[in-house]
Design a protein around this motif. Structure first.
Motif, PDB file in Angstrom:
ATOM      1  N   VAL A   5      27.224 -23.362  41.433  1.00 51.95           N
ATOM      2  CA  VAL A   5      27.582 -22.171  40.659  1.00 51.95           C
ATOM      3  C   VAL A   5      28.088 -21.141  41.655  1.00 51.95           C
ATOM      4  CG1 VAL A   5      26.644 -20.286  39.262  1.00 51.95           C
ATOM      5  CG2 VAL A   5      25.896 -22.628  38.840  1.00 51.95           C
ATOM      6  N   THR A   6      29.345 -20.753  41.569  1.00 50.52           N
ATOM      7  CA  THR A   6      29.824 -19.680  42.447  1.00 50.52           C
ATOM      8  C   THR A   6      29.645 -18.356  41.705  1.00 50.52           C
ATOM      9  OG1 THR A   6      32.098 -19.598  41.664  1.00 50.52           O
ATOM     10  CG2 THR A   6      31.609 -21.236  43.382  1.00 50.52           C
ATOM     11  N   GLY A   7      29.289 -17.309  42.449  1.00 50.38           N
ATOM     12  CA  GLY A   7      29.075 -16.006  41.805  1.00 50.38           C
ATOM     13  C   GLY A   7      27.808 -15.974  40.964  1.00 50.38           C
ATOM     14  N   GLY A   8      26.825 -16.779  41.339  1.00 56.27           N
ATOM     15  CA  GLY A   8      25.597 -16.896  40.547  1.00 56.27           C
ATOM     16  C   GLY A   8      24.639 -15.730  40.685  1.00 56.27           C
ATOM     17  N   ALA A   9      24.915 -14.790  41.603  1.00 57.16           N
ATOM     18  CA  ALA A   9      24.031 -13.625  41.715  1.00 57.16           C
ATOM     19  C   ALA A   9      24.501 -12.477  40.816  1.00 57.16           C
ATOM     20  CB  ALA A   9      23.954 -13.156  43.168  1.00 57.16           C
ATOM     21  N   VAL A  30      23.025 -25.120  43.000  1.00 63.13           N
ATOM     22  CA  VAL A  30      23.298 -24.439  44.268  1.00 63.13           C
ATOM     23  C   VAL A  30      24.103 -23.189  43.909  1.00 63.13           C
ATOM     24  CG1 VAL A  30      24.325 -24.580  46.552  1.00 63.13           C
ATOM     25  CG2 VAL A  30      23.466 -26.663  45.446  1.00 63.13           C
ATOM     26  N   ASN A  31      23.545 -22.031  44.256  1.00 62.15           N
ATOM     27  CA  ASN A  31      24.201 -20.759  43.956  1.00 62.15           C
ATOM     28  C   ASN A  31      24.934 -20.277  45.208  1.00 62.15           C
ATOM     29  OD1 ASN A  31      24.867 -18.132  43.247  1.00 62.15           O
ATOM     30  ND2 ASN A  31      22.743 -17.403  43.120  1.00 62.15           N
ATOM     31  N   PHE A  32      26.253 -20.208  45.134  1.00 59.39           N
ATOM     32  CA  PHE A  32      27.081 -19.819  46.284  1.00 59.39           C
ATOM     33  C   PHE A  32      27.697 -18.458  45.966  1.00 59.39           C
ATOM     34  CE2 PHE A  32      31.168 -19.966  48.619  1.00 59.39           C
ATOM     35  CZ  PHE A  32      30.739 -20.346  49.881  1.00 59.39           C
ATOM     36  N   ASP A  33      27.267 -17.419  46.687  1.00 55.55           N
ATOM     37  CA  ASP A  33      27.695 -16.072  46.323  1.00 55.55           C
ATOM     38  C   ASP A  33      27.872 -15.219  47.585  1.00 55.55           C
ATOM     39  OD1 ASP A  33      27.534 -13.240  45.342  1.00 55.55           O
ATOM     40  OD2 ASP A  33      27.169 -14.214  43.423  1.00 55.55           O
ATOM     41  N   TYR A  53      16.457 -25.095  42.869  1.00 57.72           N
ATOM     42  CA  TYR A  53      17.406 -23.994  43.070  1.00 57.72           C
ATOM     43  C   TYR A  53      17.579 -23.698  44.555  1.00 57.72           C
ATOM     44  CZ  TYR A  53      19.061 -19.157  43.364  1.00 57.72           C
ATOM     45  OH  TYR A  53      19.772 -18.024  43.682  1.00 57.72           O
ATOM     46  N   GLN A  54      18.824 -23.490  44.954  1.00 60.52           N
ATOM     47  CA  GLN A  54      19.115 -23.184  46.360  1.00 60.52           C
ATOM     48  C   GLN A  54      20.165 -22.074  46.395  1.00 60.52           C
ATOM     49  OE1 GLN A  54      20.979 -26.626  48.116  1.00 60.52           O
ATOM     50  NE2 GLN A  54      21.506 -25.524  49.968  1.00 60.52           N
ATOM     51  N   PHE A  55      19.947 -21.072  47.274  1.00 57.27           N
ATOM     52  CA  PHE A  55      20.958 -20.025  47.423  1.00 57.27           C
ATOM     53  C   PHE A  55      21.667 -20.155  48.763  1.00 57.27           C
ATOM     54  CE2 PHE A  55      22.310 -15.869  49.063  1.00 57.27           C
ATOM     55  CZ  PHE A  55      23.319 -15.629  48.137  1.00 57.27           C
ATOM     56  N   VAL A  56      22.994 -20.083  48.731  1.00 56.27           N
ATOM     57  CA  VAL A  56      23.789 -20.088  49.961  1.00 56.27           C
ATOM     58  C   VAL A  56      24.709 -18.876  49.920  1.00 56.27           C
ATOM     59  CG1 VAL A  56      25.545 -21.340  51.306  1.00 56.27           C
ATOM     60  CG2 VAL A  56      23.810 -22.618  50.015  1.00 56.27           C
ATOM     61  N   ARG A  57      24.605 -18.020  50.945  1.00 55.74           N
ATOM     62  CA  ARG A  57      25.510 -16.868  50.964  1.00 55.74           C
ATOM     63  C   ARG A  57      26.868 -17.311  51.502  1.00 55.74           C
ATOM     64  NH1 ARG A  57      24.425 -10.727  53.172  1.00 55.74           N
ATOM     65  NH2 ARG A  57      26.059  -9.807  51.891  1.00 55.74           N
ATOM     66  N   GLY A  58      27.922 -17.092  50.742  1.00 51.73           N
ATOM     67  CA  GLY A  58      29.251 -17.500  51.196  1.00 51.73           C
ATOM     68  C   GLY A  58      30.342 -16.932  50.313  1.00 51.73           C
ATOM     69  N   ASP A  59      31.564 -16.995  50.860  1.00 51.53           N
ATOM     70  CA  ASP A  59      32.725 -16.389  50.216  1.00 51.53           C
ATOM     71  C   ASP A  59      33.655 -17.512  49.748  1.00 51.53           C
ATOM     72  OD1 ASP A  59      35.215 -15.135  49.781  1.00 51.53           O
ATOM     73  OD2 ASP A  59      34.830 -13.623  51.329  1.00 51.53           O
ATOM     74  N   ILE A  60      34.076 -17.470  48.493  1.00 49.20           N
ATOM     75  CA  ILE A  60      34.945 -18.556  47.993  1.00 49.20           C
ATOM     76  C   ILE A  60      36.344 -18.538  48.633  1.00 49.20           C
ATOM     77  CG2 ILE A  60      33.779 -19.005  45.775  1.00 49.20           C
ATOM     78  CD1 ILE A  60      36.141 -17.348  44.468  1.00 49.20           C
ATOM     79  N   MET A 102      43.142 -16.147  45.521  1.00 49.67           N
ATOM     80  CA  MET A 102      42.987 -16.974  46.734  1.00 49.67           C
ATOM     81  C   MET A 102      41.649 -17.714  46.716  1.00 49.67           C
ATOM     82  SD  MET A 102      45.821 -16.699  48.007  1.00 49.67           S
ATOM     83  CE  MET A 102      45.528 -17.749  49.425  1.00 49.67           C
ATOM     84  N   GLY A 103      40.630 -17.069  46.176  1.00 52.80           N
ATOM     85  CA  GLY A 103      39.313 -17.715  46.084  1.00 52.80           C
ATOM     86  C   GLY A 103      39.375 -18.940  45.184  1.00 52.80           C
ATOM     87  N   THR A 104      39.990 -18.803  44.032  1.00 54.49           N
ATOM     88  CA  THR A 104      40.080 -19.950  43.109  1.00 54.49           C
ATOM     89  C   THR A 104      40.910 -21.063  43.749  1.00 54.49           C
ATOM     90  OG1 THR A 104      39.874 -18.463  41.233  1.00 54.49           O
ATOM     91  CG2 THR A 104      40.754 -20.648  40.757  1.00 54.49           C
ATOM     92  N   LEU A 105      41.982 -20.677  44.441  1.00 58.18           N
ATOM     93  CA  LEU A 105      42.813 -21.679  45.129  1.00 58.18           C
ATOM     94  C   LEU A 105      41.983 -22.448  46.165  1.00 58.18           C
ATOM     95  CD1 LEU A 105      45.646 -22.870  45.733  1.00 58.18           C
ATOM     96  CD2 LEU A 105      45.942 -21.037  47.398  1.00 58.18           C
ATOM     97  N   THR A 106      41.191 -21.720  46.941  1.00 61.34           N
ATOM     98  CA  THR A 106      40.365 -22.356  47.978  1.00 61.34           C
ATOM     99  C   THR A 106      39.366 -23.335  47.350  1.00 61.34           C
ATOM    100  OG1 THR A 106      40.554 -20.300  49.222  1.00 61.34           O
ATOM    101  CG2 THR A 106      38.874 -21.843  49.970  1.00 61.34           C
ATOM    102  N   VAL A 107      38.758 -22.930  46.257  1.00 64.86           N
ATOM    103  CA  VAL A 107      37.784 -23.811  45.586  1.00 64.86           C
ATOM    104  C   VAL A 107      38.510 -25.039  45.015  1.00 64.86           C
ATOM    105  CG1 VAL A 107      36.079 -23.977  43.724  1.00 64.86           C
ATOM    106  CG2 VAL A 107      36.203 -21.895  45.090  1.00 64.86           C
TER     107      VAL A 107
END
Ligand code: NAD
Ligand code: DAU
Length: 346
Positions: A5-9, A30-33, A53-60, A102-107
């Motif tokens: 899940v991106t932007g899960g926070a 996995v929450n990537f935000d 549940y796992q949180f990973v801090r990151g930029d799409i 650009m974020g959606t493109l990267t994903v």
């Protein structure tokens, strides 16, 4: 099933994670935000220790960290991550283009590389533009975005479509109307009005306040996304809505009444530039093909929402003051430090 899940926070993402972990025993998240100003890990504090549940801090927009998180093996991705506030996009469009396009493109590139079986793009009704008094747009309506925010979301939708068509990426796009409910950042209409009313501050109403939004209770949207994850057809677009557009002033007066506050708090202010007058979607495709329908009518949903903010005034205060922003440092960096110390010892 393991879902990224991106932007899960954020508002909808955190409600979705809670919904999935509580409703589906076989789901791991996995929450990537990136934790921008609207990413609030306090929204998920009750689930932080959940083993699924796992949180990973990151930029799409960062291809390296996106690849790292995807390399762990995933069954599906739900892409919520975005800059979301229309007024901010009018002030400065650049972060919107960066994260949303650009974020959606990267994903999408990573989805292709890691052959992810299902990608769900969380789009918006705003890509269709403003609806006429009797319109209710279906999925084949031509896109007509009219704010920098909606233009960036429409650009992302076109990229998703292009990746599905060109590379065979299994993608589904969801276009939903305005959500409301717990954990929404108090810059958006409903939590802002509740917060101001609770503090006895003026409620700023743009223009004449007769703009309409097709409000959907967030739990109904979470059920729609879960349903699409299970039985949605790759390549399709699905609209999601309550089908009951309501004028902003009606919403605001309902909130004031529920809180026992006077209508004299309403303050008409200069209108938002290019303000879309009305959003209204026809979501009969989702109802017909996947059997979803909204369960929470507005009168009930707004009651639950007002109650939630009234009972969670500490959350509201911390969101308004910015105090929530030290949650990551307090909980995650300290854990990393402990881990490093233990590692050094052994
Ligand atoms: P939100 O602003 O509450 O949350 C957005 C989240 O995305 C935050 O946690 C933020 O930290 C994260 N984020 C932003 N840029 C990022 C980046 N570059 N990398 C990683 N994370 C990043 O938004 P929301 O209201 O929960 O909206 C979620 C999605 O739903 C968005 O894509 C939005 O366009 C869409 N949407 C929202 C509504 C609504 O009414 N709220 C309606 C329709 C569609
Ligand atoms: O329609 C879906 C979209 O809904 C999402 O894609 C966006 O991410 C989300 O921010 C939301 O956009 P809106 O612009 O519709 O939401 P907002 O809460 O900002 O405003 C709702 C309505 O209330 C709109 O007509 C503007 C008006 N408004 C808003 C604010 C913040 C006011 O009158 N006063 C205010 O102070």
């Amino acid at each position: 099933m393991k879902i990224l899940v991106t932007g899960g926070a954020g508002f909808i993402g955190s409600n979705f994670i809670r919904h999935m972990l509580l409703e589906c025993n076989d789901v791991e998240i996995v929450n990537f935000d990136k934790l921008t100003y609207s990413g609030n890990l306090e929204n998920l504090a009750d689930l932080a220790e959940n083993s699924r549940y796992q949180f990973v801090r990151g930029d799409i927009t960062d291809a390296t960290s996106v690849a790292e998180v995807m390399a762990q093996g995933l069954d599906a991705i739900v892409n919520f991550a975005a800059e979301t506030h229309v007024d901010r996009s009018i002030e400065n469009a650049a972060p919107f283009l960066h994260s949303n396009v650009m974020g959606t493109l990267t994903v999408l590139e990573a989805v292709r590389k890691f052959r992810i079986k299902l990608f769900i793009q969380i789009s918006t009704d705003e890509v269709y533009g403003s609806a006429g008094a009797n319109d209710s747009f279906t999925e084949d309506q031509i896109l007509d975005p009219r704010s920098p925010y909606s233009a960036s979301k429409a650009a992302a939708d076109h990229l998703v479509n292009a990746y599905a068509h060109t590379y065979g990426v299994a993608a589904i796009t969801l276009r939903c109307t305005n959500n409301y409910g717990p954990y929404q950042f108090p810059e958006k209409l409903i939590p802002l009005m509740i917060a101001n009313a609770l503090e006895g501050k003026p409620l700023p109403v743009y223009g004449d306040g007769m703009q309409e939004r097709d409000w959907l209770y967030v739990e109904d949207y979470c059920r729609a996304i879960a349903c699409v994850l299970k039985t949605g057809k790759p390549g399709e677009v699905y609209n999601v809505s309550s089908g009951t557009p309501t004028a902003n002033l009606v919403v605001i007066k309902t909130i004031l009444k529920m809180l026992g506050k006077p209508e004299s708090l309403i303050q008409f202010v200069t209108d938002r530039p290019g303000h879309d007058r009305r959003y209204s979607l026809d979501s009969s495709k989702l109802r017909r093909e996947l059997g979803w329908k909204p369960e929470v009518i507005f009168e009930e949903g707004i009651g639950r929402t007002v109650d939630w903010y009234r009972k969670n005034q500490l959350w509201l205060q911390r969101a308004r003051s910015g105090e929530y922003r030290n949650y990551y440092e307090r909980h995650y960096t300290r854990r990393e430090e402990t881990f490093t110390k233990a590692g050094t010892k052994s």
